[in-house]
Design an enzyme around this catalytic site. Structure first.
Site, PDB file in Angstrom:
ATOM      1  CG  HIS A 135      -1.893  -1.077   1.337  1.00  0.00           C
ATOM      2  ND1 HIS A 135      -2.005  -1.893   2.431  1.00  0.00           N
ATOM      3  CD2 HIS A 135      -2.845  -1.511   0.462  1.00  0.00           C
ATOM      4  CE1 HIS A 135      -2.989  -2.771   2.255  1.00  0.00           C
ATOM      5  NE2 HIS A 135      -3.503  -2.571   1.048  1.00  0.00           N
ATOM      6  CE  LYS A 149     -14.137  -6.952   3.090  1.00  0.00           C
ATOM      7  NZ  LYS A 149     -12.939  -6.367   2.468  1.00  0.00           N
ATOM      8  NE  ARG A 187      -2.710  -7.584  -4.699  1.00  0.00           N
ATOM      9  CZ  ARG A 187      -3.443  -8.003  -3.689  1.00  0.00           C
ATOM     10  NH1 ARG A 187      -2.912  -8.101  -2.484  1.00  0.00           N
ATOM     11  NH2 ARG A 187      -4.708  -8.329  -3.855  1.00  0.00           N
ATOM     12  CB  SER A 223      -4.257  -6.911   4.450  1.00  0.00           C
ATOM     13  OG  SER A 223      -3.916  -5.633   3.988  1.00  0.00           O
TER      14      SER A 223
END
Ligand code: PNS
Length: 160
Positions: free
Chosen positions: A18, A42, A91, A129
């Site tokens: 990040h 979440k 990514r 993460s």
């Protein structure tokens, strides 16, 4: 006109990937807001205030980088903040489908806000993460993959 980008995400926790994206997008915009999405469905490891704290520390030395949280639609937050762009890191090919869906939905909701994808340095293309949380909780060393304060917080969670 001030060129303002929102860099949204869960940041649970923020990683060096990040950080790399913010470094890359900073010269392209006058202002960058790193925005933590509050998502009640979440179950994050870190609370919103913990994530805001770690982001504030991570970007303390960065000029014109702000940290905020938002709930509800990202495009509404971007509009309220008069941002012209949403920045997302891309990514690998596996990111693309989800990112394309979000970008096109956001375009449908707010046609003037453009999504811009930036590629992280290749050393971070495998980082997420989730993988960092998994390694840290199992006692692995993530010190070279997250900002220093984050490593300390991960260690605290691992020892609970
Ligand atoms: O780091 P993440 O979890 O991949 O980030 C996803 C995020 C927060 C950018 C995305 O879920 C989001 O924008 N949430 C806000 C709700 C919203 O605007 N949804 C419509 C876009 S599809």
């Amino acid at each position: 006109m001030t060129r303002h980008a929102i860099y949204p995400g869960s940041f649970d926790p923020v990683t060096n990937g990040h950080l790399d994206i913010v470094r890359r997008c900073r010269p392209l915009f006058d202002r960058v807001t790193v925005a933590v999405a509050v998502n009640p469905s979440k179950h994050p490891m870190f609370s919103v205030s913990e994530r805001l704290q770690m982001l504030s520390e991570t970007f303390a030395e960065f000029d014109h980088v702000e940290v905020a949280s938002f709930s509800g639609l990202l495009v509404n937050f971007a509009r309220d903040r008069q941002a012209q762009a949403i920045v997302r890191g891309l990514r690998a090919v596996s990111d693309f489908e989800y990112e394309l869906q979000m970008a096109l939905m956001n375009r449908r909701l707010a046609g003037t806000i453009e999504t811009i994808f930036l590629m992280p340095s290749e050393e971070y293309t495998y980082l997420s993460s989730s993988i960092i949380k998994g390694v840290a909780l199992a006692g692995g060393d993530v010190s070279s993959l997250v900002p220093p304060g984050v490593e300390t917080l991960l260690k605290k969670k691992a020892h609970r």
